[in-house]
Design a protein around this motif. Structure first.
Motif, PDB file in Angstrom:
ATOM      1  N   GLN A   1       0.806  -1.077   0.084  1.00 15.67           N
ATOM      2  CA  GLN A   1       0.214   0.090  -0.039  1.00 15.67           C
ATOM      3  C   GLN A   1       0.767   1.197  -0.010  1.00 15.67           C
ATOM      4  N   PRO A   2       0.301   2.380  -0.502  1.00 16.19           N
ATOM      5  CA  PRO A   2       1.250   3.660  -0.492  1.00 16.19           C
ATOM      6  C   PRO A   2       1.500   4.268   0.766  1.00 16.19           C
ATOM      7  N   ASN A   3       0.383   4.192   1.617  1.00 17.53           N
ATOM      8  CA  ASN A   3       0.407   4.765   2.951  1.00 17.53           C
ATOM      9  C   ASN A   3      -0.050   3.716   4.153  1.00 17.53           C
ATOM     10  N   PRO A   4       0.701   2.667   4.259  1.00 15.41           N
ATOM     11  CA  PRO A   4       0.161   1.454   5.258  1.00 15.41           C
ATOM     12  C   PRO A   4       0.259   1.921   6.642  1.00 15.41           C
ATOM     13  N   THR A   5      -0.703   1.448   7.506  1.00 14.84           N
ATOM     14  CA  THR A   5      -0.533   1.285   8.917  1.00 14.84           C
ATOM     15  C   THR A   5      -0.167  -0.082   9.420  1.00 14.84           C
ATOM     16  N   HIS A   6       0.746   0.123  10.397  1.00 14.90           N
ATOM     17  CA  HIS A   6       1.359  -1.322  10.843  1.00 14.90           C
ATOM     18  C   HIS A   6       1.450  -1.417  12.374  1.00 14.90           C
ATOM     19  N   THR A   7       1.229  -2.396  13.016  1.00 17.78           N
ATOM     20  CA  THR A   7       1.319  -2.784  14.464  1.00 17.78           C
ATOM     21  C   THR A   7       2.524  -3.667  14.723  1.00 17.78           C
ATOM     22  N   PHE A   8       3.541  -2.843  15.747  1.00 14.94           N
ATOM     23  CA  PHE A   8       4.597  -3.792  16.125  1.00 14.94           C
ATOM     24  C   PHE A   8       4.401  -4.234  17.402  1.00 14.94           C
ATOM     25  N   GLU A   9       4.936  -5.600  17.550  1.00 17.15           N
ATOM     26  CA  GLU A   9       4.928  -6.347  18.965  1.00 17.15           C
ATOM     27  C   GLU A   9       6.354  -6.375  19.474  1.00 17.15           C
ATOM     28  N   ASN A  10       6.293  -6.493  20.917  1.00 15.15           N
ATOM     29  CA  ASN A  10       7.583  -6.685  21.337  1.00 15.15           C
ATOM     30  C   ASN A  10       7.238  -7.809  22.757  1.00 15.15           C
ATOM     31  N   PHE A  11       7.350  -8.776  22.676  1.00 13.85           N
ATOM     32  CA  PHE A  11       6.916  -9.661  23.769  1.00 13.85           C
ATOM     33  C   PHE A  11       8.190 -10.161  24.735  1.00 13.85           C
ATOM     34  N   GLY A  12       9.457  -9.257  24.430  1.00 11.65           N
ATOM     35  CA  GLY A  12      10.718  -9.547  25.080  1.00 11.65           C
ATOM     36  C   GLY A  12      10.783  -8.672  26.375  1.00 11.65           C
ATOM     37  N   THR A  13      11.836  -8.546  26.815  1.00 12.81           N
ATOM     38  CA  THR A  13      12.157  -7.856  28.177  1.00 12.81           C
ATOM     39  C   THR A  13      12.882  -6.700  27.809  1.00 12.81           C
ATOM     40  N   ASN A  14      13.419  -6.455  26.625  1.00  8.80           N
ATOM     41  CA  ASN A  14      14.200  -5.390  26.157  1.00  8.80           C
ATOM     42  C   ASN A  14      13.638  -4.592  25.108  1.00  8.80           C
ATOM     43  N   ASP A  15      14.121  -3.291  24.575  1.00 14.33           N
ATOM     44  CA  ASP A  15      13.540  -2.456  23.766  1.00 14.33           C
ATOM     45  C   ASP A  15      13.995  -3.172  22.529  1.00 14.33           C
ATOM     46  N   THR A  16      12.891  -3.396  21.469  1.00 12.88           N
ATOM     47  CA  THR A  16      13.674  -3.897  19.958  1.00 12.88           C
ATOM     48  C   THR A  16      13.203  -2.861  18.999  1.00 12.88           C
ATOM     49  N   THR A  17      14.198  -2.701  18.099  1.00 13.76           N
ATOM     50  CA  THR A  17      14.217  -1.703  17.026  1.00 13.76           C
ATOM     51  C   THR A  17      14.050  -2.247  15.826  1.00 13.76           C
ATOM     52  N   TYR A  18      13.009  -1.978  14.963  1.00  7.26           N
ATOM     53  CA  TYR A  18      12.627  -2.583  13.740  1.00  7.26           C
ATOM     54  C   TYR A  18      13.150  -1.357  12.526  1.00  7.26           C
ATOM     55  N   THR A  19      13.741  -2.142  11.666  1.00  9.18           N
ATOM     56  CA  THR A  19      14.264  -0.934  10.560  1.00  9.18           C
ATOM     57  C   THR A  19      13.426  -1.002   9.512  1.00  9.18           C
ATOM     58  N   VAL A  20      12.312  -0.323   9.079  1.00 12.90           N
ATOM     59  CA  VAL A  20      11.599  -0.151   8.070  1.00 12.90           C
ATOM     60  C   VAL A  20      11.861   0.473   6.936  1.00 12.90           C
ATOM     61  N   SER A  21      11.801  -0.473   5.649  1.00 12.26           N
ATOM     62  CA  SER A  21      12.176   0.205   4.374  1.00 12.26           C
ATOM     63  C   SER A  21      11.397   0.388   3.572  1.00 12.26           C
ATOM     64  N   LEU A  22      11.432   1.335   2.778  1.00 12.70           N
ATOM     65  CA  LEU A  22      10.500   1.504   1.390  1.00 12.70           C
ATOM     66  C   LEU A  22      11.215   1.446   0.302  1.00 12.70           C
ATOM     67  N   SER A  23      11.024   0.521  -0.629  1.00 14.61           N
ATOM     68  CA  SER A  23      11.789   0.474  -1.839  1.00 14.61           C
ATOM     69  C   SER A  23      10.719   0.775  -2.952  1.00 14.61           C
ATOM     70  N   VAL A  24      11.031   1.662  -3.895  1.00 14.08           N
ATOM     71  CA  VAL A  24      10.101   2.126  -5.134  1.00 14.08           C
ATOM     72  C   VAL A  24      10.576   1.855  -6.186  1.00 14.08           C
ATOM     73  N   ILE A  25       9.744   1.501  -7.331  1.00 20.78           N
ATOM     74  CA  ILE A  25      10.226   1.399  -8.682  1.00 20.78           C
ATOM     75  C   ILE A  25       9.449   2.246  -9.543  1.00 20.78           C
ATOM     76  N   SER A  26      10.150   2.929 -10.345  1.00 18.24           N
ATOM     77  CA  SER A  26       9.596   3.655 -11.460  1.00 18.24           C
ATOM     78  C   SER A  26       8.608   2.833 -12.434  1.00 18.24           C
ATOM     79  N   SER A  27       7.950   3.601 -13.033  1.00 12.86           N
ATOM     80  CA  SER A  27       6.655   2.955 -14.092  1.00 12.86           C
ATOM     81  C   SER A  27       7.164   2.845 -15.290  1.00 12.86           C
ATOM     82  N   ASN A  28       8.496   3.562 -15.581  1.00 12.71           N
ATOM     83  CA  ASN A  28       8.815   3.045 -17.113  1.00 12.71           C
ATOM     84  C   ASN A  28      10.205   2.675 -17.400  1.00 12.71           C
ATOM     85  N   PHE A  29      10.958   2.987 -16.296  1.00 15.69           N
ATOM     86  CA  PHE A  29      12.328   2.544 -16.544  1.00 15.69           C
ATOM     87  C   PHE A  29      13.024   1.639 -15.594  1.00 15.69           C
TER      88      PHE A  29
END
Length: 978
Positions: free
Chosen positions: A50-78
């Motif tokens: 989706q262009p503008n998604p909503t996502h829920t992150f879970e952390n069932f551990g005992t320490n902080d968790t860092t999630y690296t979110v990446s967005l890759s886009v592809i052009s429509s012609n080249f």
């Protein structure tokens, strides 16, 4: 030639970069250029295009968790590709949990509260009674109390938080029942048995009482009285226990000892207590527990006799009873005393005496007695022969039942005073042997000439004489004699026969009997000799000298008139029978005679038939079963102009009857005869009713539940009191006589079509019926329903709906905030937002459902969303030691604040101040400030800031020498730090 495609730029923003799990993040791309595809990688193995998604992150551990979110886009012609990354920090999951067993108890309740929270680093307990605790242990002990008259419920709140500032709260009710306390006061605590004690209740909060008196007895009264016994020789202490219950079965108890000394009981008996003079009475000492005795015999004497029994002699010459009061006082070693007094009555003296006018004689002997007794008022005579009397001077007849020897009777007089004292006297009476002049007559009456046999059974005699009463006599010892009596007149003659017997004591006795002789009787009659069944025969009585008659007609019947008539029956229908008649003639004196004769009764044919199917509705064929017997000829008349001579066993005839004229009655007649000229007739009725037609229409034959159908009644000829019977096929029925009426058909199955067979029975007043039918199809109506899994919640909040509709095919969700959805999935999510403010957002969420039959329904319930809350700290974040920091909260929606200044200090002020210290002279100190903002709806927001406190330098130096002669020179060493 070189071709250069247009550039694309990959970049996005997140609604938040850190937060507590579960953390919902809205992502917004900021891409430029001709983009054909978005590929999101949330770093937790979840993806989106989706262009503008909503996502829920879970952390069932005992320490902080860092999630690296990446967005890759592809052009429509080249197909140019560019990627952009952003880190999301998710704090550990935290969940408050409480276990309390039990959750209700009696006062006081020392409860052990289990902390079953997940991920918590600290806990804050609010026990609901004004007390709190910050213990973060697995269990927390707390005493709950209730001294009111009703149950009190304490709502225990547990708020837990982790080091990252995440928190959760849970509430749990604990009910403490009212206080109950046992207390009572006895009227005494020590005494001699039997010892009666009254108990006065002083308990608090009591609904039920249970007293245990320590001796096996119990009571449920509030203020009982109880008598304590002690049949032993030693003192007994009874522990009296009161156990009290309130309405919730809470219990308390109290024990008070009651001391009971041994029972001493004075007791003695003498039987009887009323006696005749003189009286040597036996006194039986029945006292128990005594060690000493003191007697007063009431006649001026006393004693200390301790024997179990002894005698005492009483005598007096009074003419009236004399009462003596006998008293006994006993005492035991413990000093307990008992007294008893009984009355003893001694009556006056009495003497019996009597004489007789005859003391011997012939049987039966009548004797007159003369009573000479003194001191008595009641007399009982026993005559020695089983006879008795209570007269003062009675007369009595003595009977000797022996025919051989004299009999002696011992007469006893018992004289009784008014106080039932007795005296006796005796006298003998002699009676000579008895004589029995008994004899029997074989026939005491009879018709002349009458022969009589006399049989004598006399006893005790020596000579016998017969007098027959007709002038003849006879003397002899024969046991049986014969004599014939003759009565030549027209009236009965009575003769008296006398039999006399004499014994050796010259005593003689006679007996006599009556003999009656009656005139002679002759029986004679004439009568009808033959005829058809039923034959009525006449009889003429020609008898002489008779007074009554008995006719026996030979068929089990009889008659007693002089000249009777009698009807003879022959039920064979085919054969003649012969009846034998007898006449028994009898005079009023029992003389009789009999004569016989005979009569022939011819058979009568039996005209018999049954109509098997009447009544019936026109047109109707009547079926007749011919059951006639003994018939030779038949003649039928059907009462509608038709006749027949048929003799078959089954005959049918068709009747027609037009409607509107009421029932038609036809008299069907049959005449039969036989070879003797005897005949029989029978008429029976056949009833024919008019016809009737049932017919109705419905305005609709199918539709959605509930379906209202209008019925039009087109029946004709229905004239019964209740002419119509409707059966709607759904268990309901009716008797409506309206031309049109409606009925509602229900189908509570949300999936299957319900089919109802509607019937109408039309009936006229004669019971003729007709039935018609119509089929109604009721389509199912879906039953929309859904469950809300997580409402209420804090804005922004995604509500999870579970569609539990039965029978639905198409759906429309209206979420109450302007948004809709036709998603037919089972699980539906919708994001709600409510701006910060004092009120929660109430959204009416409706679910509309429709099935394949276009039947629809709507289900509505409310979803509650609490308003937004934010925490934002504004502060000057750096300064020198000591550093006074002033904090400003720029957030919105909160009404409770908890500041943790990172140096061990906390505050609940909205705009607090805190002074920071750094005693390190060289290195700066940093403090992490956490603001926890809580709304009125328990929604929580956090913000953090770092305070830097720079070191303060310390000026210091040392002088080698502080005094000397001029010129003075000293060494100065700079010792300053920082």
């Amino acid at each position: 030639q070189v071709t250069v495609g247009p550039s694309i730029h990959s970049e996005f923003t997140a609604s938040t970069l850190s937060g507590c799990a579960p953390l919902e993040v809205d992502f917004t791309h900021m891409m430029t250029g001709p983009i054909a595809l978005f590929l999101w990688n949330f770093g937790d193995y979840n993806f989106s295009v989706q262009p503008n998604p909503t996502h829920t992150f879970e952390n069932f551990g005992t320490n902080d968790t860092t999630y690296t979110v990446s967005l890759s886009v592809i052009s429509s012609n080249f197909f140019c590709v560019e990627t952009y990354e952003l880190d999301i920090l998710v704090h550990p999951y935290i969940k408050a949990g409480v276990s309390i067993v039990p959750n209700q108890s009696c006062n006081p309740y020392p409860a052990s509260l289990g902390n079953t929270s997940i991920g918590n680093d600290n806990s804050i307990w609010d026990f609901g009674d004004g007390q709190s605790s910050t213990l973060n242990t697995p269990t927390v002990d707390h005493l709950f109390e209730n001294y009111t008259s009703t149950a009190v419920t304490y709502n225990v709140h547990l708020t837990v938080a982790n080091e990252e500032g995440c928190q959760d709260t849970i509430s749990y009710p604990i009910t403490v029942f009212p206080h109950v306390e046992a207390n009572f006061t006895p009227s005494g605590i020590e005494g001699c048995a039997p010892y009666e004690v009254n108990f006065t209740d002083a308990s608090i909060g009591v609904h039920l009482y249970h007293w245990d008196f320590g001796d096996g007895a119990i009571s449920y009264d509030a203020n009982p009285a109880h008598t304590f016994n002690n049949q032993t020789n030693a003192t007994i202490v009874y522990p009296v226990k009161l156990k009290v219950f309130n309405q919730e079965q809470c219990v308390d108890s109290l024990i008070i000892d009651i001391t009971v000394k041994p029972e001493v009981k004075a007791g003695f008996v003498f039987n009887p207590a009323n006696a005749c003079n003189p009286y040597d009475v036996e006194i039986i000492n029945t006292s128990t527990g005594a060690s000493s005795y003191a007697w007063d015999f009431g006649d001026g004497t006393n004693g200390t006799n301790a024997d179990p029994s002894f005698t005492h002699y009483y005598e007096h010459n009074n003419t009236t009873p004399l009462t003596y009061y006998v008293s006994l006082e006993v005492e035991n070693p413990q000093g307990c005393i008992s007294n008893l007094t009984r009355e003893l009555i001694v009556y006056p003296k009495i003497n019996a005496d009597f004489s007789a006018n005859e003391i011997r004689g012939c049987n039966p002997l009548e004797v007159q007695f003369n009573n000479l007794s003194t001191g008595a008022n009641t007399y009982y005579w026993d005559f020695g022969d089983g006879g008795s009397a209570t007269d003062v001077s009675p007369q009595h007849t003595f009977v000797n039942t022996s025919y051989l020897v004299p009999d002696t009777f011992s007469v006893v007089l018992k004289s009784v005073s008014q106080w039932l004292c007795e005296s006796y006297d005796t006298l003998n009476i002699v009676v000579y042997p008895a004589i029995s002049p008994e004899f029997n007559i074989d026939e005491p009456s009879g018709c002349s000439p009458h022969a009589v046999v006399f049989t004598q059974s006399a006893q005790g005699g020596l000579s016998y004489t017969w007098n027959y009463g007709d002038g003849d006599t006879y003397t002899g010892t024969d046991l049986s004699v014969n004599h014939t009596y003759v009565n030549s007149g027209s009236e009965p003659v009575s003769y008296t026969a006398i039999f006399e017997v004499t014994n050796s004591f010259t005593c003689s006795v006679q007996s006599q009997k009556e003999i009656i002789v009656y005139p002679e009787v002759h029986a004679s009659f004439s009568h009808t000799t033959e005829g058809c069944h039923p034959l009525e025969a006449s009889f003429t009585n020609n008898s002489q000298h008779a007074h009554s008659y008995l006719w026996e007609f030979g068929d089990g019947y009889s008659n007693m008139v002089d000249n009777p008539t009698h009807t003879y029956y022959n039920f064979s229908h085919t054969n003649s029978i012969e009846m034998f008649v007898s006449l028994y003639a009898e005079s009023s004196y029992g003389c009789s005679d009999i004569e016989y004769s005979s009569i022939e009764v011819f058979p009568k044919p039996d005209a018999s038939f049954i109509i098997t199917n009447s009544p019936g509705c026109s047109p109707h064929e009547i079926i007749i079963v011919n059951m006639s017997e003994g018939a030779l000829n038949y003649s039928w008349d059907f009462d509608d102009g038709a006749t027949s001579t048929e003799s078959q066993g089954i005959i049918s005839h068709l009747y027609n009857h037009e409607p509107g004229t009421g029932p038609a009655i036809f008299d069907i007649g049959l005449i039969v005869d036989n070879s003797f000229g005897c005949y029989d007739t029978l008429t029976q009725q056949a009833i024919i009713y008019p016809n009737i037609v049932s017919e109705f229409q419905s305005d609709i034959i199918e539709g959605c539940h509930p379906l209202t159908v209008e019925f039009l009644n087109e029946s004709t000829g229905a004239t019964a009191n209740t002419p119509y019977h409707w059966d709607y096929g759904d268990g309901l029925s009716g008797t409506s006589q309206d031309l049109t009426h409606t009925h509602i058909f229900n189908n509570f199955d949300p999936v299957q079509t319900a089919v109802f067979e509607v019937s109408l029975i039309a009936e006229n007043e004669n019971g003729c019926k007709d039935t018609s039918w119509v089929t109604i199809n009721v389509f199912p109506r879906p039953q929309p329903s859904y469950n809300v899994l997580n409402s209420p919640g804090c804005s922004p909040h995604t509500v999870e709906f579970v569609n539990t509709t039965a029978g639905g095919q198409d759906f429309l969700w209206t979420f109450g905030d302007g948004a809709t959805s036709d998603d037919a999935s089972t699980n539906i999510n919708h994001l709600y937002t409510v701006p910060a403010g004092p009120d929660a957002g109430i959204f009416n969420v409706s679910l509309w459902a429709q099935n394949q039959f276009l039947c629809d329904a709507t289900f509505i319930q409310q979803v509650t969303i609490y308003p937004d809350i934010s925490a934002q700290i504004d502060v000057v974040s750096e300064g020198c030691h000591p550093f006074a920091a002033e904090f400003t909260n720029l957030g919105a929606g909160g009404n409770i604040y908890l500041w943790d200044f990172g140096d061990g200090n906390q505050s609940v002020a909205a705009q607090p101040q805190n002074t920071y210290f750094n005693y390190d002279l060289t290195n700066p100190a940093q403090f992490t400030v956490v603001l926890e903002a809580t709304s009125a709806f328990q929604c929580v927001a956090y913000d953090t800031v770092t305070i830097t406190v720079n070191p303060k330098p310390e000026a210091s130096f040392h002088m080698e020498s502080t005094s000397g002669c001029a010129p003075f020179q000293t060494q100065i060493t700079n010792l300053s730090t920082g």
